[in-house]
Design a protein around this motif. Structure first.
Motif, PDB file in Angstrom:
ATOM      1  N   PHE A  94      -8.789  -2.218 -11.475  1.00 10.85           N
ATOM      2  CA  PHE A  94      -7.973  -1.123 -11.991  1.00 10.85           C
ATOM      3  C   PHE A  94      -6.771  -0.835 -11.082  1.00 10.85           C
ATOM      4  CE2 PHE A  94     -12.343  -0.003 -13.613  1.00 10.85           C
ATOM      5  CZ  PHE A  94     -12.099  -0.472 -14.893  1.00 10.85           C
ATOM      6  N   GLU A  95      -5.605  -0.707 -11.710  1.00  6.91           N
ATOM      7  CA  GLU A  95      -4.356  -0.524 -10.962  1.00  6.91           C
ATOM      8  C   GLU A  95      -4.411   0.678 -10.017  1.00  6.91           C
ATOM      9  OE1 GLU A  95      -0.909  -0.327 -13.467  1.00  6.91           O
ATOM     10  OE2 GLU A  95       0.402  -0.772 -11.765  1.00  6.91           O
ATOM     11  N   GLY A  96      -4.948   1.807 -10.509  1.00  5.59           N
ATOM     12  CA  GLY A  96      -4.998   3.027  -9.697  1.00  5.59           C
ATOM     13  C   GLY A  96      -5.894   2.861  -8.477  1.00  5.59           C
ATOM     14  N   VAL A  97      -6.924   2.061  -8.633  1.00 11.79           N
ATOM     15  CA  VAL A  97      -7.830   1.782  -7.500  1.00 11.79           C
ATOM     16  C   VAL A  97      -7.074   0.973  -6.460  1.00 11.79           C
ATOM     17  CG1 VAL A  97      -9.871   0.439  -6.809  1.00 11.79           C
ATOM     18  CG2 VAL A  97      -9.968   1.896  -8.850  1.00 11.79           C
ATOM     19  N   ARG A  98      -6.380  -0.067  -6.915  1.00 12.29           N
ATOM     20  CA  ARG A  98      -5.671  -0.952  -5.980  1.00 12.29           C
ATOM     21  C   ARG A  98      -4.549  -0.193  -5.266  1.00 12.29           C
ATOM     22  NH1 ARG A  98      -7.970  -5.709  -6.551  1.00 12.29           N
ATOM     23  NH2 ARG A  98      -6.604  -6.507  -4.931  1.00 12.29           N
ATOM     24  N   ALA A  99      -3.848   0.652  -6.026  1.00  9.47           N
ATOM     25  CA  ALA A  99      -2.755   1.418  -5.418  1.00  9.47           C
ATOM     26  C   ALA A  99      -3.303   2.320  -4.320  1.00  9.47           C
ATOM     27  CB  ALA A  99      -2.036   2.239  -6.490  1.00  9.47           C
ATOM     28  N   ALA A 100      -4.452   2.944  -4.568  1.00 11.18           N
ATOM     29  CA  ALA A 100      -5.027   3.872  -3.587  1.00 11.18           C
ATOM     30  C   ALA A 100      -5.404   3.139  -2.294  1.00 11.18           C
ATOM     31  CB  ALA A 100      -6.255   4.571  -4.179  1.00 11.18           C
ATOM     32  N   LEU A 101      -5.921   1.916  -2.434  1.00 10.10           N
ATOM     33  CA  LEU A 101      -6.419   1.208  -1.242  1.00 10.10           C
ATOM     34  C   LEU A 101      -5.340   0.389  -0.513  1.00 10.10           C
ATOM     35  CD1 LEU A 101     -10.024   0.087  -2.215  1.00 10.10           C
ATOM     36  CD2 LEU A 101      -9.139   2.329  -1.619  1.00 10.10           C
ATOM     37  N   LEU A 102      -4.166   0.292  -1.139  1.00  8.30           N
ATOM     38  CA  LEU A 102      -3.091  -0.532  -0.558  1.00  8.30           C
ATOM     39  C   LEU A 102      -2.622  -0.033   0.801  1.00  8.30           C
ATOM     40  CD1 LEU A 102      -1.471  -3.005  -1.347  1.00  8.30           C
ATOM     41  CD2 LEU A 102       0.186  -1.515  -2.473  1.00  8.30           C
ATOM     42  N   GLU A 103      -2.444   1.286   0.894  1.00  7.56           N
ATOM     43  CA  GLU A 103      -1.876   1.823   2.139  1.00  7.56           C
ATOM     44  C   GLU A 103      -2.804   1.644   3.337  1.00  7.56           C
ATOM     45  OE1 GLU A 103       1.272   2.307   2.603  1.00  7.56           O
ATOM     46  OE2 GLU A 103       1.393   1.784   0.495  1.00  7.56           O
ATOM     47  N   ILE A 104      -4.114   1.743   3.095  1.00 13.01           N
ATOM     48  CA  ILE A 104      -5.071   1.515   4.202  1.00 13.01           C
ATOM     49  C   ILE A 104      -4.820   0.115   4.760  1.00 13.01           C
ATOM     50  CG2 ILE A 104      -7.495   1.191   4.854  1.00 13.01           C
ATOM     51  CD1 ILE A 104      -8.360   3.045   2.640  1.00 13.01           C
ATOM     52  N   GLN A 105      -4.687  -0.860   3.863  1.00 16.39           N
ATOM     53  CA  GLN A 105      -4.551  -2.260   4.288  1.00 16.39           C
ATOM     54  C   GLN A 105      -3.214  -2.505   4.979  1.00 16.39           C
ATOM     55  OE1 GLN A 105      -5.981  -4.991   0.974  1.00 16.39           O
ATOM     56  NE2 GLN A 105      -6.002  -3.027  -0.070  1.00 16.39           N
ATOM     57  N   ARG A 106      -2.137  -1.972   4.411  1.00 14.46           N
ATOM     58  CA  ARG A 106      -0.819  -2.192   5.030  1.00 14.46           C
ATOM     59  C   ARG A 106      -0.727  -1.522   6.387  1.00 14.46           C
ATOM     60  NH1 ARG A 106       2.965  -1.582  -0.246  1.00 14.46           N
ATOM     61  NH2 ARG A 106       2.734  -3.740  -0.924  1.00 14.46           N
ATOM     62  N   GLY A 107      -1.304  -0.324   6.482  1.00 17.84           N
ATOM     63  CA  GLY A 107      -1.257   0.420   7.734  1.00 17.84           C
ATOM     64  C   GLY A 107      -1.887  -0.384   8.861  1.00 17.84           C
ATOM     65  N   VAL A 108      -3.076  -0.922   8.605  1.00 21.96           N
ATOM     66  CA  VAL A 108      -3.780  -1.679   9.644  1.00 21.96           C
ATOM     67  C   VAL A 108      -3.043  -2.976   9.958  1.00 21.96           C
ATOM     68  CG1 VAL A 108      -5.927  -2.831  10.245  1.00 21.96           C
ATOM     69  CG2 VAL A 108      -5.994  -0.725   8.948  1.00 21.96           C
ATOM     70  N   ALA A 109      -2.521  -3.634   8.928  1.00 21.06           N
ATOM     71  CA  ALA A 109      -1.849  -4.925   9.150  1.00 21.06           C
ATOM     72  C   ALA A 109      -0.626  -4.765  10.047  1.00 21.06           C
ATOM     73  CB  ALA A 109      -1.433  -5.521   7.804  1.00 21.06           C
ATOM     74  N   HIS A 110       0.154  -3.740   9.789  1.00 20.29           N
ATOM     75  CA  HIS A 110       1.400  -3.577  10.546  1.00 20.29           C
ATOM     76  C   HIS A 110       1.193  -2.868  11.877  1.00 20.29           C
ATOM     77  CE1 HIS A 110       4.015  -5.330   7.512  1.00 20.29           C
ATOM     78  NE2 HIS A 110       3.250  -4.737   6.626  1.00 20.29           N
ATOM     79  N   ASN A 111       0.111  -2.103  11.987  1.00 21.36           N
ATOM     80  CA  ASN A 111      -0.179  -1.404  13.245  1.00 21.36           C
ATOM     81  C   ASN A 111      -1.626  -1.593  13.645  1.00 21.36           C
ATOM     82  OD1 ASN A 111       2.335   0.099  13.829  1.00 21.36           O
ATOM     83  ND2 ASN A 111       1.915   0.909  11.780  1.00 21.36           N
TER      84      ASN A 111
END
Ligand code: DC
Length: 221
Positions: A94-111
């Protein structure tokens, strides 16, 4: 300098977990298992009696999950059962699920947390959606039969009662769902290196990818 990022995507039981973990430890990079985040959410959905096929319920659960996300829980065994695997494949479409979890992943990847000097991400869309700017993208694959053999061995060693035939069937169904879903389907990024591990053991796969890392990220390896 921007944090070096390596992404490893591929179907279930392609060996990406083992490879990503060993690669991260060899390079001194943070290892992020993005599937574990989706699995933790699915565990929450099941334990709250919600339906992993109900988009509304899944999106609400995902939004509530983000602020309570605890990285330490990514290693709990409860998220590795066949029941949770199946619910994860359902709720993660579900798109809304993926959107919600995206920032957790990007945050850790970049920092990534100190002392890690880079990040290795593993999942289905880490090179296509989460970090399209990654320095090296690997698409790891293997035949469904080779993957089912590995997964059956792993589940039996953890004391689950499974048969090879059932695991193979389940893998094929998850492959189909993961690669045909409308949002962030499983597919190689255009600039990914595809590595087929059907005839490779874990050491061979690591050696092969470390060679690619040395070519692409001269300063990291
Ligand atoms: O890699 P895994 O087997 O732990 O993934 C479990 C499920 O989570 C898989 O069926 C698809 C989903 N997933 C996803 O949609 N996107 C990711 N980046 C990682 C996993």
């Amino acid at each position: 300098m921007a944090t070096p990022i390596i992404t490893i995507d591929g179907p279930a039981a392609s060996g990406k977990g083992t490879l990503a973990k060993r690669l991260a430890s060899t390079l001194g990079f943070y290892y992020l298992d993005s599937g574990a985040i989706y699995r933790l959410l699915a565990l929450k959905i099941l334990s709250e009696g919600l339906d992993p096929d109900n988009e509304d319920q899944c999106v609400k659960a995902a939004r509530a999950f983000v602020p309570e996300f605890d990285p330490a829980r990514m290693s709990i065994p409860d998220i590795r059962t066949e029941r949770v695997s199946d619910a994860t494949s359902r709720s993660s479409r579900f798109e809304g699920v993926r959107a919600a979890l995206l920032e957790i992943q990007r945050g850790v990847a970049h920092n990534p947390p100190a002392p890690f000097k880079g990040a290795v991400l593993e999942g289905r869309d880490t090179g296509t959606v989460v970090c399209p700017d990654a320095d090296l993208k690997i698409f790891l694959t293997a035949t469904a039969e080779a993957r089912a053999q590995r997964r059956t061995k792993e589940l039996l060693s953890r004391g689950e009662t499974v048969t090879y035939e059932a695991v193979l069937q389940n893998l094929k169904e998850r492959d189909e769902r993961d690669s045909t879903r409308a949002v962030a389907p499983l597919k190689p990024a255009q600039d990914a290196a595809t590595v087929d591990t059907s005839g490779m053991d874990a050491d061979a796969a690591l050696g092969f990818v470390l060679d690619l890392v040395r070519k692409r990220l001269a300063s990291a390896a």
